[in-house]
Each structure stands twice: as structure tokens, then as C-alpha cells.
Design a protein around this motif. Structure first.
Motif, mmCIF file in Angstrom:
data_model
loop_
_atom_site.group_PDB
_atom_site.id
_atom_site.type_symbol
_atom_site.label_atom_id
_atom_site.label_comp_id
_atom_site.label_asym_id
_atom_site.label_seq_id
_atom_site.Cartn_x
_atom_site.Cartn_y
_atom_site.Cartn_z
ATOM 1 N N VAL A 291 3.867 -1.932 60.127
ATOM 2 C CA VAL A 291 4.574 -1.818 61.239
ATOM 3 C C VAL A 291 6.113 -1.793 60.727
ATOM 4 O O VAL A 291 6.852 -1.015 61.504
ATOM 5 N N SER A 292 6.555 -2.755 60.267
ATOM 6 C CA SER A 292 8.051 -2.817 59.814
ATOM 7 C C SER A 292 8.476 -1.315 59.140
ATOM 8 O O SER A 292 9.453 -1.042 59.457
ATOM 9 N N TYR A 293 7.603 -1.083 58.325
ATOM 10 C CA TYR A 293 7.640 0.269 57.429
ATOM 11 C C TYR A 293 8.070 1.453 58.681
ATOM 12 O O TYR A 293 8.875 2.216 58.398
ATOM 13 N N VAL A 294 7.056 1.358 59.643
ATOM 14 C CA VAL A 294 6.988 2.489 60.372
ATOM 15 C C VAL A 294 8.392 2.458 61.257
ATOM 16 O O VAL A 294 8.889 3.532 61.728
ATOM 17 N N PHE A 295 8.790 1.374 61.589
ATOM 18 C CA PHE A 295 9.874 1.117 62.600
ATOM 19 C C PHE A 295 11.398 1.552 61.723
ATOM 20 O O PHE A 295 12.240 1.896 62.468
ATOM 21 N N ILE A 296 11.019 1.118 60.548
ATOM 22 C CA ILE A 296 12.461 1.466 59.577
ATOM 23 C C ILE A 296 12.469 3.021 59.626
ATOM 24 O O ILE A 296 13.582 3.537 59.906
ATOM 25 N N ASN A 297 11.450 3.585 59.421
ATOM 26 C CA ASN A 297 11.424 5.113 59.566
ATOM 27 C C ASN A 297 11.947 5.560 61.036
ATOM 28 O O ASN A 297 12.511 6.683 61.055
ATOM 29 N N LEU A 298 11.527 5.204 62.017
ATOM 30 C CA LEU A 298 11.948 5.192 63.411
ATOM 31 C C LEU A 298 13.412 5.053 63.421
ATOM 32 O O LEU A 298 14.161 6.075 64.080
ATOM 33 N N PHE A 299 13.982 4.056 62.699
ATOM 34 C CA PHE A 299 15.477 3.817 62.763
ATOM 35 C C PHE A 299 16.330 4.915 62.044
ATOM 36 O O PHE A 299 17.035 5.481 62.388
ATOM 37 N N VAL A 300 15.580 5.463 61.012
ATOM 38 C CA VAL A 300 16.019 6.442 59.911
ATOM 39 C C VAL A 300 16.130 7.683 60.929
ATOM 40 O O VAL A 300 17.119 8.561 60.867
ATOM 41 N N ASP A 301 15.032 8.032 61.532
ATOM 42 C CA ASP A 301 14.901 9.139 62.512
ATOM 43 C C ASP A 301 15.978 9.162 63.361
ATOM 44 O O ASP A 301 16.594 10.376 63.778
ATOM 45 N N LEU A 302 16.178 8.316 64.288
ATOM 46 C CA LEU A 302 17.064 7.842 65.027
ATOM 47 C C LEU A 302 18.884 8.263 64.655
ATOM 48 O O LEU A 302 19.435 8.665 65.407
#
Length: 316
Positions: A291-302
Motif C-alpha cells: 500500500v505504501s508503494y501504491v501511495f508513493i506512485n499516487l504522490f508521483v502521479d499528483l
């Protein structure tokens, strides 16, 4: 911007659902009887049956998943059979060392990679460019555990500049904290530095050859302004993607490095739990890292939308 953010957050729901299923299934498809591993081969069948019932392992697998995911949604990842504490508490007790190691590794990788990648792009085809790319290829090829052993042999055993292994929390002082993390950070961050450097070079070369950069040169702008303000900024989206992915890889891949350097982080927690077949801890920790990996990718996306407004426009 709000619509862009909302779409990205909503897109995570099916991803997280699939991730939870995969984590649960992979853990439970591992061969062997957990009750036998936990209690030992000499335990009676009655004791094993009681433990299976206590851990819920005698229920159908879909019922086990349903009970587990309901607990996860409430913030309850279960309890560790061996540590006799909630899994959430165990994760946060081991999170500090892993977080310190990954952040320092990523900072080290960025500090090394960006200047090398930019310099290689500026001097394309020269000996400098070829040397940097050869070093990056070497960095990608060497496993982090092997590099860690080399660093221990040279810096700790032969030169005695740094401690061989161990960990000191930040409360012991910044110097003592960093002293134990320098070698594992270099070992863990070298491969990421090589990947970021190669992407920086590739992305910068594409941007440098565009018309607006040629126009900036023709206007007589200073080299630093052309390279860093115009070329680097317009090249940064693919670089940022690699940085985000490598940071997620650092968190997921810290287990081996933490074992080599005896750092009590999430990696060691997973390794110990696998040996003891502590299902609740394995599931909870792997889910937390994923989940941390997914949210890191979300942050990069933003961050894409902040760096380049065209990304937001294309997502309408």
C-alpha cells in the motif's frame, strides 16, 4: 486540479482490492501446515487443531479473507502469535529503521544520479559520457547484498572507518544514527542511482534536441539557465517516475540489506515472521509495504500535474 486528484484517488480502490487478495492468497498458498511449524513436529494433533481454530485456519479460505479484510478496514491487522502484540504495533516499532534507511538511500541516489545524468547528456558521445554510462551499468549489475559485503570488508574491517553492522536510533544523535546507515544506504541506493542517472541522461537528450532549447541557446542564455531551468524541468516527468518507482523498490527491497547489516526494520520483521510462519505479521507487513508503494506512485502521479499543467488538461 481537484477533478484530477479525485480521479487518481478513486482509481486506487480496485488496485488496493486486488492487492489485498493477492497478498492473502500468496501467503496462504505457501506449502506446509502453519500449526506444525509454530508448535513443532512433536506437538500433538489436538494442540495443532486448537491452534488452527485459534488462528482461524480451519475456516474456508474465503471466510478467512473476509474476516481479515474487515479487520484491515477497521485498522486491525490482527495479532502476532509469537510477539504477543498487535501487528500494527509491531510494524510501527520496526518502521523507523526502514524509513531512515530508504530516505537516506534515496537522497544518496538522487545526489549522485542527477548531476551524472545531466553531465553525461551535456557531453554526449565523449569519454565522460561513456565512463558514466559504464559505471551506471556496473551499478545496475551488482546486487545490493554483494556490494554491502564489499563495503563491510573495505570500510569496516580493513579501514575501520565505520561499524560493521547494527543500528542506532535518531535519539542517540544524528552522527551515531548516520554512522550505522551510511554503508547500507550506499549499498541499497547504488542500483537506484544507476537507474535514475540513465533515465536522466535519456530524457535530457530528448529535450536538449527540441526546438525551444535551440531557441534558448540562440538567444544567448547562460548554459546553467538553459540546462536547469528549461531542459531539466521539461525532462523531469520521466525522471520523477523513476524516482518514485525506485523509492517504492527501496522499501520493498530493504529486507536483504537489513539482514546483511542487522538493521531491525520491516525487512527483518518479515524474514523472522516467515521463518516462524507468523501469518498475521507477514500479511500485515506485506500489505503495508504494498500500500505504501501504491501511495508513493499516487504522490508521483499528483506531482505530474504540478510540474506540467498539460497533464491535468489531458485528464479532463
Amino acid at each position: 486540479m481537484k477533478t484530477y486528484v479525485l480521479k487518481r484517488i478513486l482509481s486506487l480502490i480496485p488496485v488496493l482490492f486486488i492487492v489485498s487478495i493477492m497478498v492473502f492468497i500468496i501467503i496462504h498458498l505457501t506449502p506446509g501446515d502453519p500449526a506444525s511449524v509454530i508448535l513443532g513436529e512433536e506437538a500433538s494433533e489436538e494442540s495443532r487443531a486448537e491452534l488452527r481454530e485459534e488462528l482461524g485456519l480451519n475456516l474456508p479460505i474465503h471466510q478467512q479473507y473476509f474476516d481479515w479484510i474487515l479487520g484491515v478496514l477497521r485498522g486491525d491487522l490482527g495479532d502476532s502469535f509469537f510477539m504477543q502484540q498487535p501487528v500494527t504495533q509491531a510494524i510501527f516499532e520496526h518502521l523507523g529503521p526502514t524509513l531512515s534507511l530508504t530516505i537516506l538511500s534515496q537522497i544518496t541516489a538522487i545526489i549522485i544520479a542527477l548531476p551524472l545524468g545531466i553531465m553525461a547528456a551535456k557531453r554526449r558521445g565523449t569519454f565522460t559520457d561513456q565512463s558514466f554510462m559504464a559505471l551506471s551499468l556496473l551499478g545496475i549489475s551488482i546486487p545490493n547484498f554483494l556490494l554491502g559485503l564489499f563495503l563491510i570488508l573495505i570500510l569496516a574491517v580493513n579501514l575501520q572507518w565505520l561499524p560493521v553492522a547494527g543500528y542506532q536510533p535518531l535519539s542517540a544523535g544524528l552522527f551515531n544514527h548516520l554512522k550505522f546507515l551510511i554503508m547500507p544506504a550506499i549499498a541499497l541506493g547504488t542500483m537506484q542511482a544507476a537507474l535514475i542517472a540513465r533515465m536522466t541522461r535519456s530524457s535530457m537528450l530528448e529535450t536538449i534536441n527540441t526546438n525551444f532549447i535551440k531557441t534558448a541557446w540562440s538567444k544567448g542564455l547562460h548554459e546553467r539557465k538553459v540546462i536547469y531551468k528549461h531542459a531539466l524541468r521539461n525532462s523531469f516527468i520521466p525522471i520523477l517516475t523513476v524516482i518514485g518507482q525506485t523509492f517504492g523498490m527501496l522499501i520493498a527491497g530493504a529486507a536483504v540489506t537489513e539482514t546483511v547489516f542487522n538493521i531491525p526494520g520491516l525487512g527483518q520483521l518479515i524474514m523472522n515472521s516467515v521463518e516462524r510462519r507468523d501469518y498475521a505479521v507477514i500479511q500485515g507487513t506485506v500489505l503495508f509495504i504494498t500500500v505504501s508503494y501504491v501511495f508513493i506512485n499516487l504522490f508521483v502521479d499528483l506531482m505530474y500535474g504540478i510540474i506540467d499543467p498539460r497533464v491535468r488538461l489531458n485528464q479532463k
